[in-house]
Design a protein around this motif. Structure first.
Motif, PDB file in Angstrom:
ATOM      1  N   UNK A  89       0.872  -1.173   0.000  1.00 58.24           N
ATOM      2  CA  UNK A  89       0.000   0.000   0.000  1.00 58.24           C
ATOM      3  C   UNK A  89       0.912   1.227   0.000  1.00 58.24           C
ATOM      4  N   UNK A 105       2.194   8.060  -1.018  1.00 61.71           N
ATOM      5  CA  UNK A 105       2.558   9.022  -2.061  1.00 61.71           C
ATOM      6  C   UNK A 105       3.246   8.348  -3.229  1.00 61.71           C
ATOM      7  N   UNK A 119      11.713  -1.900  -1.277  1.00 60.11           N
ATOM      8  CA  UNK A 119      12.347  -2.082   0.023  1.00 60.11           C
ATOM      9  C   UNK A 119      13.496  -3.054  -0.137  1.00 60.11           C
ATOM     10  N   UNK A 143       6.654  -1.006   5.020  1.00 61.75           N
ATOM     11  CA  UNK A 143       6.728   0.447   5.116  1.00 61.75           C
ATOM     12  C   UNK A 143       6.034   0.913   6.396  1.00 61.75           C
ATOM     13  N   UNK A 145       3.643   2.976   6.637  1.00 58.79           N
ATOM     14  CA  UNK A 145       2.190   2.925   6.454  1.00 58.79           C
ATOM     15  C   UNK A 145       1.676   1.497   6.619  1.00 58.79           C
ATOM     16  N   UNK A 146       2.402   0.537   6.050  1.00 54.40           N
ATOM     17  CA  UNK A 146       1.977  -0.859   6.172  1.00 54.40           C
ATOM     18  C   UNK A 146       1.938  -1.294   7.627  1.00 54.40           C
ATOM     19  N   UNK A 175      -1.194  -0.232   9.030  1.00 58.42           N
ATOM     20  CA  UNK A 175      -2.360  -0.954   8.506  1.00 58.42           C
ATOM     21  C   UNK A 175      -2.449  -2.360   9.101  1.00 58.42           C
ATOM     22  N   UNK A 210     -10.321   0.332   3.512  1.00 56.43           N
ATOM     23  CA  UNK A 210      -8.877   0.558   3.457  1.00 56.43           C
ATOM     24  C   UNK A 210      -8.571   2.043   3.401  1.00 56.43           C
ATOM     25  N   UNK A 247      -6.242   3.989   5.966  1.00 52.10           N
ATOM     26  CA  UNK A 247      -5.095   4.816   5.575  1.00 52.10           C
ATOM     27  C   UNK A 247      -5.244   6.221   6.168  1.00 52.10           C
ATOM     28  N   UNK A 272      -2.700   8.029   8.530  1.00 49.09           N
ATOM     29  CA  UNK A 272      -2.170   9.356   8.200  1.00 49.09           C
ATOM     30  C   UNK A 272      -2.285  10.288   9.396  1.00 49.09           C
ATOM     31  N   UNK A 308       0.421   9.438  11.689  1.00 42.09           N
ATOM     32  CA  UNK A 308       1.734   9.804  11.157  1.00 42.09           C
ATOM     33  C   UNK A 308       1.971  11.302  11.290  1.00 42.09           C
ATOM     34  N   UNK A 325       4.948  11.760   8.650  1.00 42.71           N
ATOM     35  CA  UNK A 325       4.131  11.660   7.444  1.00 42.71           C
ATOM     36  C   UNK A 325       4.985  11.635   6.183  1.00 42.71           C
ATOM     37  N   UNK A 326       6.139  12.321   6.228  1.00 42.95           N
ATOM     38  CA  UNK A 326       7.001  12.357   5.036  1.00 42.95           C
ATOM     39  C   UNK A 326       7.686  11.029   4.780  1.00 42.95           C
ATOM     40  N   UNK A 358       6.203   8.028   5.216  1.00 48.87           N
ATOM     41  CA  UNK A 358       5.174   6.988   5.233  1.00 48.87           C
ATOM     42  C   UNK A 358       5.522   5.805   4.335  1.00 48.87           C
ATOM     43  N   UNK A 359       6.200   6.067   3.202  1.00 52.66           N
ATOM     44  CA  UNK A 359       6.474   4.991   2.257  1.00 52.66           C
ATOM     45  C   UNK A 359       7.872   4.418   2.403  1.00 52.66           C
ATOM     46  N   UNK A 376       1.576   2.655  16.157  1.00 49.37           N
ATOM     47  CA  UNK A 376       1.037   1.376  15.689  1.00 49.37           C
ATOM     48  C   UNK A 376       0.117   0.780  16.747  1.00 49.37           C
TER      49      UNK A 376
END
Lengths: 473, 280
Positions: A455, A458, A463, B105, B107-108, B111, B139, B143, B147, B150, B156-157, B159-160, B178
């Motif tokens: 998911x 942005x 990874x 990540x 974000x993951x 989730x 979902x 998210x 957010x 985060x 937040x920057x 997140x990925x 988390x």
């Protein structure tokens, strides 16, 4: 990345004589090379030094071949020296920028391969029988190639199925072939005993295999790592031994033969009036069935892939990967780890079962011989080689591991180099091993080791494999 | 003494033995609703063992742990399996040695924490695979929640980015976020300030206070950093050798002679008294 690497290679070789000489520690290099030569000597004495021949009076005579031993040792010595020089040269070069994942302007390896390789791969897979038909110049001539394609795709599907268990959930399963066997025997028995068609048996075989996956999963899920691997290995062997010994049901080692062939959704592939050929106004040809089988396994494999990709983006798939990363943290977040592992086993087994029933319908004959441990090992090797968790990597690895050795049979030009008596097929296991060693040296985490996030907020960043865990059980 | 009036967690006569070793012996305490309760004590006092009992990683040898929801319903934690403590009783925790999903990540990670509600939204996978039902919507809101957290923890920057790439302090904050994504009513933090610099430690205090104020979550924390303990906690429980030696407001505990003795040892003139007691 590899293209860049290859481009710098000649330059470094050329620069070796001038730039490196000052930096190479000659003493250390000679010592290492000498050690390597000594090991080579130790290994080659019992293998190469004497050749046993039959003498004129039928007695055994030993023919010494010390020259050959000396040649091998010298070769090893020189190679080691060269590798040492090359390695020290590489060390002095500035390190290649590793910032692939952090640089947003550059696509990650997976994305680049995905952009170009994936459509190409899919295109070739879809048009393979047509390509072969034109290159081989006829249906009958292309039989060998289409058969090979079916074989490869079967392993692609098995690899994708096992990838769910090993790659995503991180559960090392050495007995995957058991589910393949369950699927194959499910179709063989249902079709020969009750006369059910393949299209009914296919889902039934998948469900049965999933059921056996859960059955295996329950007792073994408390085990981890090596222990899990051993128990799953034993499970694979148990299934095989049951198939051999339960003669009443499975006909034992003789196997089950004359399994009904696949039909075109009920229309048989034969030369009769109601057959496939006459119905579609074609000249009857046995290859129609083979090509249909090819597309059948292609569709089955693509369904496996589609479902797996989908599952990865669903909570269950993320829970599998989280389980691989840290089981204790999963429990603390309210994830039922037992159920999650069981679903991984069941879904992986289900695809194994589908592939098994395809195997049965293709061969028309199943016997316990086809489901030995080597099959499990090959499927696992495909997953590990491809990069655990990477769908595309698994597909490439299946092509390389199944197609590669077959390809060696056809390298006739080598005969012109090494003489008429040279048979490349005899060396295929040697080359196969060499390839594996090379893999482990250069890509220890598999061909495509990068993990793609499931998911994205942005932008998607690959990874690096260094962060991704392999799982503990 | 608000924690006695409306406790979110009531621990009664908790005992945990490992063979002959009594890690926790007959421990009773309460943690108040919407309060920050700190468990402190020297190394090896049994603090983490208490946490592991509360969050279901150990089954206590004896004792009862009652979690009271706001609506009055009660859960007996010692009877629930670990994952149900998090999902049904709504107790979340972090770990002393950070346990993030490092290959996933940021974000993951957040989730995965919302696994159970998302699982229901995806029709236990069956509907989700076929693409029917409200999974996509669920979902999106998951998210959105991630957010929100985060932004709150200032990540937040990133997140990925993989969680394993974050610096240590950020990993600590992410682990708290988390845990908060599971919507807990009791958040158990095992040494959240360990390894943080003073600035990060202050940020952590602010985060924990805002969790208590804005989300109404009660917090139970183990901490060695006294600046964190004394500043933000409403209630302190002091353990030594697996038993409770003091219990009260930070002020009371700070002035308790037994606590001082447990942490710093006893004064020279008292040595004779102590030795007489033990019979040397």
């Amino acid at each position: 990345m590899d293209g860049q690497h290859a481009a710098t290679l000649p330059a470094s070789v050329a620069g070796r004589t001038t730039a490196v000489r000052g930096r190479v520690d000659l003493g250390a290099a000679l010592k290492q090379a000498g050690l390597a030569a000594l090991i080579a000597f130790g290994l080659s004495v019992p293998i190469l030094a004497f050749r046993t021949d039959q003498g004129p009076a039928n007695e055994l005579i030993l023919r010494p071949r010390w020259g050959l031993v000396a040649l091998v040792c010298a070769l090893v010595f020189a190679t080691r020296l060269f590798v040492h020089a090359f390695a020290s040269h590489r060390r002095t070069r500035p390190a290649r920028p590793q910032a692939l994942a952090t640089d947003p302007s550059q696509l990650s390896t997976v994305q680049r391969i995905g952009k170009l390789g994936l459509p190409a791969f899919l295109g070739i897979a879809l048009t393979f029988p047509i390509i072969v038909y034109f290159t081989q110049g006829g249906l009958s001539e292309s039989r060998y190639w289409v058969d090979l394609g079916i074989l490869i795709l079967t392993y692609v599907m098995l690899g994708w199925g096992l990838n769910i268990v090993v790659g995503l959930a991180g559960l090392l399963d050495l007995g995957y072939v058991a589910f393949y066997a369950v699927g194959a025997y499910a179709y063989a028995l249902l079709a020969t005993t009750y006369g059910l068609s393949f299209w009914i048996c296919l889902p039934v075989a998948g469900i049965l295999a999933a059921f056996w996956g859960v059955l295996l999963g329950f007792p073994v899920l408390r085990l981890r790592g090596d222990y899990l691997a051993i128990v799953t290995l034993a499970f694979g062997e148990i299934i095989r031994l049951v198939l051999i010994n339960w003669v009443d049901l499975t006909n034992g080692g003789a196997g089950i033969s004359s399994i009904p062939r696949v039909t075109f959704f009920g229309i048989p592939f034969n030369s009769d009036e109601g057959g496939f050929a006459s119905l579609f106004g074609l000249q009857f040809h046995p290859m129609h069935r083979i090509i249909f089988l090819y597309y059948l396994i292609l569709v089955l494999a693509l369904i496996t892939n589609f479902v797996t990709m989908r599952l990865r983006r669903l909570p269950v798939g993320r829970a599998w990967e989280a389980l691989r990363e840290d089981e204790i943290a999963c429990r603390s977040l309210g994830i039922n780890t037992v159920n999650t592992k069981l679903t991984a086993f069941a879904i992986g087994a289900m695809f194994g079962g589908f592939a098994g029933s395809f195997f049965a319908v293709r061969q028309g004959f199943v016997s316990p011989e086809s489901f030995n441990f080597l099959e499990s090992a090959i499927i696992l090797a495909i997953v590990v080689l491809g990069g655990m968790g990477s769908q595309f990597g698994v597909a490439i690895a299946a092509v390389a591991l199944i197609g590669g050795p077959e390809l060696l049979r056809n390298l006739d030009f080598l005969k012109r180099i090494f003489g008429e008596g040279f048979d490349p097929a005899e060396y295929r296991l040697l080359l196969f091993g060499l390839g594996m060693v090379a893999m482990m040296v250069w890509r220890p985490r598999g061909l495509i080791a990068q993990r793609e996030p499931s998911v994205v907020l942005k932008e998607s960043k690959g990874i690096s494999a260094a962060l991704v865990k392999e799982g503990h059980g | 003494m608000r924690w006695l009036a409306d406790p979110v967690l009531e621990v009664e006569h908790l005992t945990m033995r490992f063979g002959g070793l009594v890690a926790v012996g007959d421990l009773s305490f309460q943690a108040g609703r919407r309060e920050i309760t700190a468990i402190i004590g020297p190394n090896g006092a049994g603090k983490t063992t208490v946490f592991n009992c509360i969050t279901g990683f150990y089954k206590p040898t004896e004792g009862m742990m009652t979690l009271r929801q706001e609506d009055g319903s009660e859960y007996l934690l010692e009877r629930l399996p670990g994952h149900r403590i998090a999902w049904k009783a709504r107790v979340a925790r972090t770990f002393q040695n950070i346990r993030l999903f490092s290959g996933m990540t940021v974000l993951e990670n957040l989730l995965v924490a919302q696994h159970n509600p998302l699982m229901i939204a995806s029709g236990f996978t069956f509907l989700g695979v076929l693409g029917i039902g409200g999974y996509a919507e669920a979902e999106r809101s998951a998210v959105a929640k991630a957010t929100h957290w985060l932004e709150k923890i200032n990540l937040i920057d990133r997140a990925d980015d993989p969680a394993g790439d974050l610096p240590y302090g950020a990993q600590r904050r992410l682990e708290i976020a988390r845990a908060m994504c599971t919507d807990p009513i009791l958040l158990c933090l095992d040494e959240p300030a360990a390894g943080l610099n003073p600035r990060e430690s202050t940020e952590l205090n602010r985060l924990l206070l805002s969790i208590r104020e804005e989300h109404g979550t009660s917090i139970l924390l183990i901490e060695h950093d006294m600046s964190v303990v004394m500043e933000i906690s409403d209630h302190v429980v002091v353990l030594d050798y697996g038993t409770k030696i003091s219990d009260g407001t930070p002020q009371e505990v700070r002035n308790d002679q037994r606590v001082v003795a447990a942490y710093l040892g006893v004064e020279d003139e008292e040595v004779a008294v102590v030795e007489a007691e033990v019979g040397v």
